[in-house]
Motif scaffolding. Structure first.
Motif, mmCIF file in Angstrom:
data_model
loop_
_atom_site.group_PDB
_atom_site.id
_atom_site.type_symbol
_atom_site.label_atom_id
_atom_site.label_comp_id
_atom_site.label_asym_id
_atom_site.label_seq_id
_atom_site.Cartn_x
_atom_site.Cartn_y
_atom_site.Cartn_z
ATOM 1 N N GLY A 274 -1.644 14.625 13.274
ATOM 2 C CA GLY A 274 -1.479 13.286 12.705
ATOM 3 C C GLY A 274 -0.510 12.434 13.520
ATOM 4 N N LEU B 294 -2.296 11.294 16.709
ATOM 5 C CA LEU B 294 -3.281 10.248 16.402
ATOM 6 C C LEU B 294 -2.602 8.920 16.054
ATOM 7 C CD1 LEU B 294 -5.821 12.329 14.273
ATOM 8 C CD2 LEU B 294 -6.069 11.624 16.659
ATOM 9 N N SER C 289 -1.467 5.157 9.819
ATOM 10 C CA SER C 289 -2.527 5.655 8.925
ATOM 11 C C SER C 289 -3.000 7.083 9.233
ATOM 12 C CB SER C 289 -3.754 4.743 8.940
ATOM 13 O OG SER C 289 -3.399 3.444 8.677
ATOM 14 N N PRO C 290 -3.287 7.431 10.490
ATOM 15 C CA PRO C 290 -3.795 8.790 10.712
ATOM 16 C C PRO C 290 -2.809 9.864 10.243
ATOM 17 C CG PRO C 290 -4.110 7.451 12.690
ATOM 18 C CD PRO C 290 -3.256 6.658 11.750
ATOM 19 N N HIS D 98 -2.813 9.812 6.369
ATOM 20 C CA HIS D 98 -4.038 10.445 5.871
ATOM 21 C C HIS D 98 -3.994 11.956 6.010
ATOM 22 C CE1 HIS D 98 -6.622 6.538 6.335
ATOM 23 N NE2 HIS D 98 -6.034 6.616 5.160
ATOM 24 N N SER D 99 -3.574 12.437 7.173
ATOM 25 C CA SER D 99 -3.636 13.888 7.384
ATOM 26 C C SER D 99 -2.582 14.615 6.547
ATOM 27 C CB SER D 99 -3.509 14.231 8.876
ATOM 28 O OG SER D 99 -2.271 13.834 9.378
ATOM 29 N N LYS E 170 -10.952 5.931 17.943
ATOM 30 C CA LYS E 170 -11.535 5.256 16.783
ATOM 31 C C LYS E 170 -13.030 5.591 16.689
ATOM 32 C CE LYS E 170 -12.260 0.894 14.444
ATOM 33 N NZ LYS E 170 -13.684 1.237 14.260
ATOM 34 N N HIS F 178 -13.302 9.046 15.256
ATOM 35 C CA HIS F 178 -13.020 8.952 13.827
ATOM 36 C C HIS F 178 -14.210 8.356 13.067
ATOM 37 C CE1 HIS F 178 -11.143 6.804 10.299
ATOM 38 N NE2 HIS F 178 -10.645 8.005 10.119
ATOM 39 N N ARG G 219 -16.181 9.543 9.730
ATOM 40 C CA ARG G 219 -16.087 8.651 8.562
ATOM 41 C C ARG G 219 -17.466 8.214 8.081
ATOM 42 N NH1 ARG G 219 -16.537 3.558 8.266
ATOM 43 N NH2 ARG G 219 -16.192 3.195 10.486
ATOM 44 N N GLN H 18 -9.783 8.768 5.072
ATOM 45 C CA GLN H 18 -8.708 9.765 5.025
ATOM 46 C C GLN H 18 -9.208 11.131 5.499
ATOM 47 O OE1 GLN H 18 -7.558 11.761 1.455
ATOM 48 N NE2 GLN H 18 -5.368 11.503 1.860
ATOM 49 N N HIS I 98 -9.687 11.408 9.224
ATOM 50 C CA HIS I 98 -8.430 11.659 9.937
ATOM 51 C C HIS I 98 -7.950 13.088 9.731
ATOM 52 C CE1 HIS I 98 -7.335 7.195 10.551
ATOM 53 N NE2 HIS I 98 -7.540 7.750 11.722
ATOM 54 N N ALA J 275 -7.136 15.349 12.879
ATOM 55 C CA ALA J 275 -5.769 15.871 13.021
ATOM 56 C C ALA J 275 -5.768 17.401 12.988
ATOM 57 C CB ALA J 275 -4.874 15.310 11.920
#
Lengths: 212, 212
Positions: free
Chosen positions: A175, A178, A186-187, A190-191, B136, B139, B143, B163, B166, B170
């Motif tokens: 995380g 990222l 955010s990454p 989120h993780s 991105k 990701h 997503r 979320q 990620h 991660a």
């Protein structure tokens, strides 16, 4: 091989000089990378002579080992602080995740130890064992907390403490990277929160917590 | 700034030379690190002259950008392959995790793109935007798959696709780094399988899958 003097064999003044070299080296390595940090940079930053540097650290290995230990002390001490109560509850893990997301701490700097590790695994410096040892200690802090949670009946028997401990450590390391890449927290958010959410799926309900 | 010739403006022979430079540079950077990879190494490895190198890549930025694109093509193509069916099921994510754990692929080499990224975030090379764009896209693949799973009623409405995407990325990046440090695949196995386990907690049961 002649071993460099450990901090315990030094005078107070020697210890202070050694600590100054390690601190400046850690900063230089973290900012510019392991390879770009040469003796000249370190001498200038720490305000020491070449012979002083080789007195305390005769080889690059010995200096990088000291930097690893210095950063590890910092991270392990933080994780062992009263605040996290040895990670024996979901709340402690939530508080740990919140620390990185809500405290205003700069994610842009990444994890000093993870960042150094990602360079070391690509070098032939003979310090892999020490690096592995430090990350094992970090993993152990989480694993032992999760084992205690299980013994206390706070999470059920299907949880695998060693697996979940790696999940937290990987969520943090991955995380952080990222977030640095995205220049956005955010990454990491989120993780880390997904990891805590996953831990929560093992929390016992009153029904299944009766047997120890 | 004069822009280097893109591969689309080159003759077949020019394209082949350019591709050879990029491939050798990618290997050198992955093995020895970004900073240690200088023009001389690249010229020797690719068997080209200094003027050829500067013809295709007048700056270090332009070469590293080409390496990022080359590695990104590789990774994104793998994730977009038929095999993973656009990640629209738990089985696809499980298959993805299994690929890294069961296929005998060398975890010791780490993730070429993640490893390069961890160096780039510490440099002042003006390539952060391109790096962020590539991650991105990666990701987005996860997503969009998760969003489709949700639309198809395969996971419930409480799942947050951004979320969870990620979380997977991660888990992979962090798990790879930890496996390289430990010289053992367990941290990667643990983090990837914990991520798939977490996705599974959102799978709908026949009861709650009736509303789309």
């Amino acid at each position: 091989m002649e071993r460099p003097p450990g901090p315990w064999k030094l005078t107070d003044k020697g210890r202070a000089t050694r600590a100054r070299i390690v601190r400046h080296s850690a900063e230089l390595i973290h900012t510019h990378g392991l390879r770009a940090t040469n003796n000249e940079f370190i001498r200038n930053a720490a305000g020491i002579s070449g012979s002083q540097l080789t007195h305390y650290f005769p080889t690059k290995e010995s200096l990088v080992l000291a930097v690893i230990d210095w950063q590890a002390d910092d991270i392990l001490e933080f994780h062992r602080s009263e605040r996290f109560k040895a990670f024996d509850s979901v709340e402690a893990f939530q508080d740990w995740a919140d620390f990185y997301i809500l405290s205003g701490r700069r994610f842009e700097d990444g994890c000093s130890l993870g960042s150094l590790a990602s360079e070391i695994v690509k070098t032939d410096l003979d310090i892999h064992d020490e690096l592995a040892r430090v990350f094992k200690q970090w993993h152990d802090i989480f694993r032992e907390g999760l084992e205690r949670m299980q013994q206390l009946g706070r999470i059920n028997a299907s949880a695998d403490p060693a697996q979940l401990a790696h999940m937290f450590l990987a969520a943090y390391q991955g995380g952080m990277l990222l977030a640095q890449i995205a220049r956005d927290i955010s990454p990491l958010q989120h993780s880390l929160y997904a990891a805590v959410d996953h831990l929560r799926t093992f929390v016992t309900t009153p029904d299944d917590s009766v047997s120890p």
